[in-house]
Design an enzyme around this catalytic site. Structure first.
Site, PDB file in Angstrom:
ATOM      1  CB  SER A  14      46.783  -6.696  41.475  1.00 11.11           C
ATOM      2  OG  SER A  14      47.150  -5.394  41.828  1.00 11.11           O
ATOM      3  CE  LYS A  34      43.594  -3.826  42.536  1.00  9.18           C
ATOM      4  NZ  LYS A  34      45.046  -4.048  42.678  1.00  9.18           N
ATOM      5  CB  SER A  59      45.039  -4.010  38.297  1.00 12.56           C
ATOM      6  OG  SER A  59      45.453  -4.790  39.391  1.00 12.56           O
ATOM      7  CE  LYS A  92      43.257  -7.818  39.318  1.00 11.01           C
ATOM      8  NZ  LYS A  92      44.430  -7.364  38.536  1.00 11.01           N
TER       9      LYS A  92
END
Length: 330
Positions: free
Chosen positions: A107, A110, A164, A269
């Site tokens: 992720s 993202k 997420s 993140k």
């Protein structure tokens, strides 16, 4: 005399009757005991619960484990097979472990998804609806965003970065001008423009192990995204209540370090899929310096957080002026 004989005969007959009756009584008693024993035995058999022996499923190795990256020693004994720390202002590399290894990034993807959405200038107030196309068929993960959920693009962006949310990220890509294919092409084009030569994307969520990059490439991505105020705010948001139909649903950040006062995080993140292991990228301020940190393929439930703490403590003893910051309190 006859009377005496009759009395004797009657007494003998009664005794004989009693003697013949006793075995019957004994037999009946024995039968009852046996019957009770059988009943007791039957009940015991019924109370036995047969349990199947647990099947031990071997853990699927990450790409980094398969490549032997975890066998590379580092002075901090990190659980991450890849680690990278760079001064954002001077580009000085302060720590490096397998920085050019190209691995799945989960992720962390993202961040690029969010960057492409922001740069195209689409309205954050436009309503987007989750459809069946946004359901994860790659890993079959669940989502709190049911098909039919309608949120603004801004809310989708928030949930993708903070919690997420895979369906939110996919919906963002699907609603890009030209559709999902055009969005993925834009992601790869942006990566190339940033000099991320080791990076390739195939979808906007990170669920595919074909979304890959290196630590040095991801440092470039963090450098750019951390300069976008909206992405900084959304990625470091700890929680948010979002209206899903008639319900207000609480969403929280996937990064526990945001609530730690010893950290001053500007952008972050997290990411995880089996092939990638635990991943984490951050921009954080220490000793008056803006640092970019990358941890990939960390093994263990909380290992990426533990690795970040080890790195912070090491930097506290390494960077000049660190004693003047909250980090020195540990």
């Amino acid at each position: 005399m006859l009377g005496i004989l009759l009395k004797t005969f009657a007494a003998a007959f009664l005794s004989f009757s009693l003697l013949t009756a006793l075995p019957g009584v004994a037999t009946a008693g024995t039968a009852d005991v046996k019957s009770k024993a059988r009943t007791s035995s039957t009940r015991q058999v019924k109370s036995v619960v047969l349990r199947k022996q647990a099947v031990v499923v071997p853990a699927v190795p990450t790409f980094g484990q398969t490549a032997g990256l975890h066998e590379v020693d580092d002075p901090l004994a990190l659980k991450s097979s890849v680690a990278y720390v760079m001064d954002q202002n001077t580009n000085e590399v302060l720590f490096s472990k397998n920085p050019q290894a190209v691995l799945p990034i989960a992720s962390i993807t993202k961040l690029m998804t969010a960057l492409v959405v922001v740069e195209v200038g689409q309205s954050l107030d436009e309503k987007l609806t989750v459809t069946a196309d946004d359901i994860d068929t790659e890993k079959n993960t669940r989502s709190r965003l049911a098909v039919g959920t309608t949120l603004t693009r801004g809310d989708m962006l928030h949930l993708a970065l903070m919690s997420s949310e895979n369906r939110a990220a996919h919906a963002l890509g699907r609603n890009y001008p030209g559709g999902l294919d055009a969005f993925v092409a834009a992601m790869n084009a942006k990566a190339q423009s940033l000099g991320m030569a080791d990076t390739h994307y195939v979808e906007p969520t990170g669920l595919s192990s074909h979304n890959q990059s290196s630590a040095s490439d991801l440092a470039k991505l963090v450098n750019v995204t951390s300069q976008v105020p909206l992405l900084r705010d959304l990625s470091t948001s700890r929680e948010a209540r979002v209206a899903l139909g008639k319900r207000l649903v609480q969403f929280r950040s996937t990064n526990g370090l945001l609530s730690n006062p010893l950290w001053d995080i500007g952008l972050q993140k997290t990411g995880f899929i089996n092939e990638a292991g635990k991943c984490l990228v951050m921009q954080a301020r220490m000793a008056g310096r803006q640092l970019i940190m990358v941890f990939l393929d960390s093994s263990g439930k909380a290992s990426r957080i533990a690795d970040a703490e080890r790195m912070r403590k090491w930097l506290a003893s390494t960077l000049p002026g660190e004693a003047d910051t909250p980090s020195a309190k540990l």
